[in-house]
Enzyme design. Structure first.
Site, PDB file in Angstrom:
ATOM      1  N   VAL A   1      34.765  33.887  41.375  1.00 48.62           N
ATOM      2  CA  VAL A   1      33.933  34.289  40.241  1.00 48.62           C
ATOM      3  C   VAL A   1      34.429  35.629  39.714  1.00 48.62           C
ATOM      4  O   VAL A   1      34.672  36.560  40.496  1.00 48.62           O
ATOM      5  CB  VAL A   1      32.452  34.374  40.639  1.00 48.62           C
ATOM      6  CG1 VAL A   1      31.622  34.969  39.516  1.00 48.62           C
ATOM      7  CG2 VAL A   1      31.924  32.997  40.994  1.00 48.62           C
TER       8      VAL A   1
ATOM      9  N   LEU B   1      43.980  40.230  41.765  1.00 48.38           N
ATOM     10  CA  LEU B   1      44.311  39.039  40.979  1.00 48.38           C
ATOM     11  C   LEU B   1      44.501  39.559  39.570  1.00 48.38           C
ATOM     12  O   LEU B   1      43.549  39.744  38.818  1.00 48.38           O
ATOM     13  CB  LEU B   1      43.209  37.985  41.058  1.00 48.38           C
ATOM     14  CG  LEU B   1      43.329  36.744  40.164  1.00 48.38           C
ATOM     15  CD1 LEU B   1      44.714  36.127  40.229  1.00 48.38           C
ATOM     16  CD2 LEU B   1      42.270  35.713  40.527  1.00 48.38           C
TER      17      LEU B   1
ATOM     18  N   TYR C   1      35.277  37.254  45.016  1.00 50.47           N
ATOM     19  CA  TYR C   1      34.737  37.932  43.838  1.00 50.47           C
ATOM     20  C   TYR C   1      35.862  38.756  43.213  1.00 50.47           C
ATOM     21  O   TYR C   1      36.566  39.485  43.916  1.00 50.47           O
ATOM     22  CB  TYR C   1      33.576  38.828  44.255  1.00 50.47           C
ATOM     23  CG  TYR C   1      32.787  39.460  43.134  1.00 50.47           C
ATOM     24  CD1 TYR C   1      31.642  38.847  42.641  1.00 50.47           C
ATOM     25  CD2 TYR C   1      33.164  40.679  42.580  1.00 50.47           C
ATOM     26  CE1 TYR C   1      30.889  39.433  41.630  1.00 50.47           C
ATOM     27  CE2 TYR C   1      32.426  41.266  41.572  1.00 50.47           C
ATOM     28  CZ  TYR C   1      31.291  40.638  41.088  1.00 50.47           C
ATOM     29  OH  TYR C   1      30.561  41.215  40.084  1.00 50.47           O
ATOM     30  N   LYS C   2      36.010  38.641  41.913  1.00 54.09           N
ATOM     31  CA  LYS C   2      37.055  39.357  41.183  1.00 54.09           C
ATOM     32  C   LYS C   2      36.382  40.376  40.266  1.00 54.09           C
ATOM     33  O   LYS C   2      35.590  40.009  39.397  1.00 54.09           O
ATOM     34  CB  LYS C   2      37.898  38.372  40.369  1.00 54.09           C
ATOM     35  CG  LYS C   2      39.038  38.980  39.568  1.00 54.09           C
ATOM     36  CD  LYS C   2      39.752  37.892  38.758  1.00 54.09           C
ATOM     37  CE  LYS C   2      40.871  38.489  37.918  1.00 54.09           C
ATOM     38  NZ  LYS C   2      41.462  37.491  36.989  1.00 54.09           N
ATOM     39  N   ALA C   3      36.678  41.663  40.466  1.00 50.46           N
ATOM     40  CA  ALA C   3      35.950  42.721  39.768  1.00 50.46           C
ATOM     41  C   ALA C   3      36.866  43.600  38.938  1.00 50.46           C
ATOM     42  O   ALA C   3      38.041  43.805  39.271  1.00 50.46           O
ATOM     43  CB  ALA C   3      35.204  43.592  40.779  1.00 50.46           C
TER      44      ALA C   3
END
Length: 295
Positions: free
Chosen positions: A163, A255, A197-199
């Protein structure tokens, strides 16, 4: 907290380096990528140019990436058919549908119903990714519902769920705090069962290191899963230091797309730049996360 969390942790090794760190590359940008190309030409940028770039990037970078993120609209079928991603590099499919709205290139996002999780897995995907727009003036229930559905779809297909919430301005206008949105998104969406989780990096990595670290520590404390950083909004020369700061504060890697390959666009030989300058950047970033995050 959602009951979706009452499951055993998912094996994320298909997305990791041997060290356990994540060094993943995103090439799933769509109209934003067309706009990047348009800055270097007076002609319209055809879909074929975006597809060619994505294929070149996949071939050049995947041998040095722990995973590659690819979109359905311009490159998924071609990447799969041409086996453009190197063996040992995890393949991630974007499962988000972008729409222009509110004066933004990506102003509305929904789950892409044309991405079938089971089919994606058969084609080699190990994970799906969903972008989520966080706005401070509402929409929380819809965001939570969408993320929970996405997590269920991934689990049902045996795929890792990623996400990616991003902080956006309120639709009602007025002053707003982008950084507060990054942290609020983690609070709202970081405990809904996503496997990764991608922040966004607080302060775009350019504030005092101690303050960037403090905010990253808040994300670490809030998000139930491992988390990684993206590079949008962060200058290429700042990104390595920002990654190190975030990882020392609990992030598990990156990422990223733009900080790896954006400066190749507009060069006389883009493919050569991808194979040389972009690969060099990616290899250095991989070494960095191995050192900071590695087991």
């Amino acid at each position: 907290m959602s009951t979706a969390n009452a499951v055993e942790p998912v094996d994320l090794s298909a997305l990791q380096r041997p060290s356990g760190a994540f060094a993943m590359v995103a090439i799933d940008q769509r109209e934003a990528l067309r706009n990047m190309f348009a800055e270097h030409t007076d002609s319209a940028v055809p879909d074929a140019a975006l597809t060619e770039f994505k294929l070149e990037a996949a071939r050049a970078l995947s041998p040095y990436a722990s995973a590659m993120l690819v979109d359905r609209q311009f490159a998924w079928e071609q990447v799969v058919a041409q086996q453009a991603v190197a063996p040992g590099c995890g393949l991630i499919a974007s499962a988000d549908h972008f729409e222009a709205a509110y004066g933004e290139v990506v102003g509305r996002v929904t789950i892409d119903r044309e991405v079938d999780p089971q089919t994606a897995r058969t084609q080699g995907a190990v994970a799906l990714k969903l972008l989520v727009l966080y706005r401070p003036d509402g929409g929380g229930a819809e965001r939570v519902e969408m993320v929970e559905e996405f997590v269920r779809l991934c689990r049902g297909a045996g795929l890792i769920s990623i996400v990616e919430p991003v902080s956006r301005s309120p639709l009602g206008g007025g002053d707003w705090d982008w950084d507060a949105g990054v942290l609020a998104a983690a609070e709202e969406l970081g405990s809904l069962g996503a496997d990764l989780y991608k922040a966004e990096i607080p302060l775009h990595g350019e504030g005092p290191a101690v303050e960037v670290a403090r905010r990253c520590e808040q994300i670490t404390a809030t998000v139930d899963s491992p988390w990684v950083v993206l590079s949008s909004g962060v200058r290429e020369d700042v990104f390595p230091t920002a990654v190190e700061t975030a990882c020392r504060a609990g992030a598990a890697g990156f990422l990223a797309g733009r900080a790896v390959w954006a400066s190749c666009i507009g060069k006389p030989d883009v493919a050569h730049e991808l194979r040389t300058a972009a690969v060099d950047r990616l290899r250095r970033l991989g070494d960095l996360v191995d050192t900071v995050v590695g087991r």
